[in-house]
Design a protein around this motif. Structure first.
Motif, PDB file in Angstrom:
ATOM      1  N   VAL A  30      54.499 -97.029  62.660  1.00 15.03           N
ATOM      2  CA  VAL A  30      55.857 -97.231  63.164  1.00 15.03           C
ATOM      3  C   VAL A  30      56.295 -96.027  64.000  1.00 15.03           C
ATOM      4  N   ASN A  31      55.800 -94.850  63.686  1.00 15.20           N
ATOM      5  CA  ASN A  31      56.121 -93.660  64.486  1.00 15.20           C
ATOM      6  C   ASN A  31      55.604 -93.818  65.909  1.00 15.20           C
ATOM      7  N   VAL A  32      54.414 -94.347  66.061  1.00 14.86           N
ATOM      8  CA  VAL A  32      53.840 -94.585  67.388  1.00 14.86           C
ATOM      9  C   VAL A  32      54.646 -95.668  68.104  1.00 14.86           C
ATOM     10  N   MET A  33      54.948 -96.746  67.403  1.00 13.99           N
ATOM     11  CA  MET A  33      55.673 -97.871  68.013  1.00 13.99           C
ATOM     12  C   MET A  33      57.071 -97.455  68.488  1.00 13.99           C
ATOM     13  N   MET A  34      57.733 -96.606  67.727  1.00 14.43           N
ATOM     14  CA  MET A  34      59.093 -96.187  68.095  1.00 14.43           C
ATOM     15  C   MET A  34      59.098 -95.239  69.290  1.00 14.43           C
ATOM     16  N   ARG A  35      58.027 -94.508  69.492  1.00 13.63           N
ATOM     17  CA  ARG A  35      57.977 -93.506  70.554  1.00 13.63           C
ATOM     18  C   ARG A  35      57.438 -94.050  71.881  1.00 13.63           C
ATOM     19  N   GLN A  36      56.922 -95.248  71.866  1.00 21.98           N
ATOM     20  CA  GLN A  36      56.401 -95.791  73.112  1.00 21.98           C
ATOM     21  C   GLN A  36      57.472 -96.590  73.843  1.00 21.98           C
ATOM     22  N   HIS A  37      57.234 -96.876  75.087  1.00 25.01           N
ATOM     23  CA  HIS A  37      58.169 -97.633  75.909  1.00 25.01           C
ATOM     24  C   HIS A  37      58.366 -99.027  75.302  1.00 25.01           C
ATOM     25  N   TRP A  38      59.566 -99.570  75.439  1.00 26.62           N
ATOM     26  CA  TRP A  38      59.886-100.868  74.831  1.00 26.62           C
ATOM     27  C   TRP A  38      58.952-101.972  75.305  1.00 26.62           C
ATOM     28  N   ILE A  75      46.921-106.819  53.829  1.00 25.86           N
ATOM     29  CA  ILE A  75      45.985-105.756  53.481  1.00 25.86           C
ATOM     30  C   ILE A  75      45.447-105.182  54.781  1.00 25.86           C
ATOM     31  N   SER A  76      45.658-103.897  54.951  1.00 22.37           N
ATOM     32  CA  SER A  76      45.266-103.223  56.173  1.00 22.37           C
ATOM     33  C   SER A  76      44.098-102.286  55.883  1.00 22.37           C
ATOM     34  N   TYR A  77      42.981-102.518  56.556  1.00 23.75           N
ATOM     35  CA  TYR A  77      41.834-101.623  56.482  1.00 23.75           C
ATOM     36  C   TYR A  77      41.912-100.745  57.721  1.00 23.75           C
ATOM     37  N   ARG A  78      42.137 -99.456  57.518  1.00 27.82           N
ATOM     38  CA  ARG A  78      42.416 -98.545  58.627  1.00 27.82           C
ATOM     39  C   ARG A  78      41.561 -97.289  58.532  1.00 27.82           C
ATOM     40  N   SER A  79      41.342 -96.660  59.670  1.00 29.45           N
ATOM     41  CA  SER A  79      40.589 -95.401  59.668  1.00 29.45           C
ATOM     42  C   SER A  79      41.460 -94.246  59.189  1.00 29.45           C
ATOM     43  N   ARG A  80      42.769 -94.327  59.417  1.00 27.43           N
ATOM     44  CA  ARG A  80      43.725 -93.315  58.962  1.00 27.43           C
ATOM     45  C   ARG A  80      44.773 -93.982  58.095  1.00 27.43           C
ATOM     46  N   LEU A  81      44.912 -93.529  56.876  1.00 27.97           N
ATOM     47  CA  LEU A  81      45.903 -94.114  55.973  1.00 27.97           C
ATOM     48  C   LEU A  81      47.299 -93.604  56.317  1.00 27.97           C
ATOM     49  N   LEU A  82      48.295 -94.461  56.104  1.00 31.06           N
ATOM     50  CA  LEU A  82      49.692 -94.127  56.375  1.00 31.06           C
ATOM     51  C   LEU A  82      50.414 -93.844  55.067  1.00 31.06           C
ATOM     52  N   ASP A  83      51.537 -93.122  55.161  1.00 31.32           N
ATOM     53  CA  ASP A  83      52.342 -92.991  53.955  1.00 31.32           C
ATOM     54  C   ASP A  83      53.049 -94.329  53.707  1.00 31.32           C
ATOM     55  N   GLU A  84      53.529 -94.529  52.498  1.00 30.89           N
ATOM     56  CA  GLU A  84      53.994 -95.849  52.071  1.00 30.89           C
ATOM     57  C   GLU A  84      55.144 -96.414  52.909  1.00 30.89           C
ATOM     58  N   ASP A  85      56.171 -95.602  53.190  1.00 34.92           N
ATOM     59  CA  ASP A  85      57.292 -96.126  53.969  1.00 34.92           C
ATOM     60  C   ASP A  85      56.862 -96.485  55.386  1.00 34.92           C
ATOM     61  N   LEU A 114      57.108-109.648  49.606  1.00 32.42           N
ATOM     62  CA  LEU A 114      56.135-108.923  50.421  1.00 32.42           C
ATOM     63  C   LEU A 114      55.361-107.884  49.619  1.00 32.42           C
ATOM     64  N   ARG A 115      54.059-107.846  49.865  1.00 34.33           N
ATOM     65  CA  ARG A 115      53.171-106.794  49.366  1.00 34.33           C
ATOM     66  C   ARG A 115      52.345-106.311  50.538  1.00 34.33           C
ATOM     67  N   VAL A 116      52.242-105.003  50.668  1.00 32.19           N
ATOM     68  CA  VAL A 116      51.407-104.421  51.722  1.00 32.19           C
ATOM     69  C   VAL A 116      50.512-103.371  51.076  1.00 32.19           C
ATOM     70  N   HIS A 117      49.215-103.488  51.326  1.00 37.42           N
ATOM     71  CA  HIS A 117      48.234-102.544  50.790  1.00 37.42           C
ATOM     72  C   HIS A 117      47.406-102.012  51.945  1.00 37.42           C
ATOM     73  N   GLN A 118      46.820-100.857  51.734  1.00 39.03           N
ATOM     74  CA  GLN A 118      45.917-100.303  52.744  1.00 39.03           C
ATOM     75  C   GLN A 118      44.710 -99.682  52.065  1.00 39.03           C
ATOM     76  N   TYR A 119      43.601 -99.745  52.754  1.00 37.71           N
ATOM     77  CA  TYR A 119      42.358 -99.153  52.275  1.00 37.71           C
ATOM     78  C   TYR A 119      41.692 -98.448  53.438  1.00 37.71           C
ATOM     79  N   LYS A 120      40.945 -97.449  53.118  1.00 34.48           N
ATOM     80  CA  LYS A 120      40.217 -96.682  54.124  1.00 34.48           C
ATOM     81  C   LYS A 120      39.033 -97.507  54.627  1.00 34.48           C
ATOM     82  N   ALA A 121      38.946 -97.652  55.926  1.00 32.09           N
ATOM     83  CA  ALA A 121      37.824 -98.367  56.545  1.00 32.09           C
ATOM     84  C   ALA A 121      36.906 -97.333  57.182  1.00 32.09           C
ATOM     85  N   ASN A 122      35.704 -97.241  56.662  1.00 30.79           N
ATOM     86  CA  ASN A 122      34.722 -96.332  57.241  1.00 30.79           C
ATOM     87  C   ASN A 122      33.328 -96.834  56.905  1.00 30.79           C
TER      88      ASN A 122
END
Length: 140
Positions: A30-38, A75-85, A114-122
Motif C-alpha cells: 500500500v505504501n508503493v500504491m499510495m506514492r505512485q501516480h493515480w 493468501i499471498s506468496y511474496r518475496s518480501r513479507l509485509l507488516d500486518e496493517d 476477510l482473512r489475509v495471510h502471507q508466506y515467503k516465496a523462494n
C-alpha cells in the motif's frame, strides 16, 4: 504452512500467479500504491479486475447471489513479507476487483469476513510468487 489447495476443495478458489500473468500478479505494498501516480493505481485496479474475471471464467466460478455472505481468504506468496496493517490495506484493490466481478457481493462486514495471510516465496520453500483467493459461503 497449510496447503490452501486442500482447504479450497470445499469452496471456490483461484490463483493469480507471476508465471501466468507476470509481475502484476504480485500485490504491491500500500505504501508503493499510495506514492505512485493515480493513473498507475487505476491501471492496477483494471488489471486485477481482468485477472479475476479471467480466472472466474476459466475455473467456472459463478457470480454470487445477491446479499450472500462469504468468508474470503487471500493468501499471498511474496518475496518480501509485509507488516500486518500494510498486508491488509494492500489488498484493497484486489477486494474491489472481486466485488466488481461479483466474486463477493460487497466488501462490508454484512457480506464478507476477510482473512489475509502471507508466506515467503523462494526457491527453498518451493513456492512461486502468487496470490490465491478462496471464498466459502457462511451459513446464516
Amino acid at each position: 504452512m497449510t496447503n490452501w489447495k486442500l482447504i479450497a476443495k470445499k469452496g471456490d478458489w483461484f490463483e493469480v500467479s507471476v508465471e501466468k500473468y507476470g509481475k502484476g500478479a504480485v500485490v504491491k505494498s500500500v505504501n508503493v500504491m499510495m506514492r505512485q501516480h493515480w493513473s498507475h493505481t487505476s491501471k492496477a485496479l483494471k488489471r486485477w479486475r481482468l485477472f479475476v474475471g479471467n480466472e472466474m471464467r476459466a475455473n467456472h466460478i459463478k457470480k454470487v447471489p445477491e446479499s450472500s455472505k462469504y468468508r474470503l481468504t487471500i493468501i499471498s506468496y511474496r518475496s518480501r513479507l509485509l507488516d500486518e496493517d500494510n498486508l491488509f490495506a494492500s489488498h484493497k484493490w484486489v477486494i474491489d476487483s472481486l466485488r466488481k466481478e461479483k466474486f463477493i457481493w460487497d466488501d462490508d462486514p454484512k457480506h464478507m469476513s476477510l482473512r489475509v495471510h502471507q508466506y515467503k516465496a523462494n526457491k527453498a520453500s518451493g513456492e512461486k510468487q502468487s496470490t490465491c483467493i478462496y471464498r466459502k459461503k457462511i451459513s446464516e
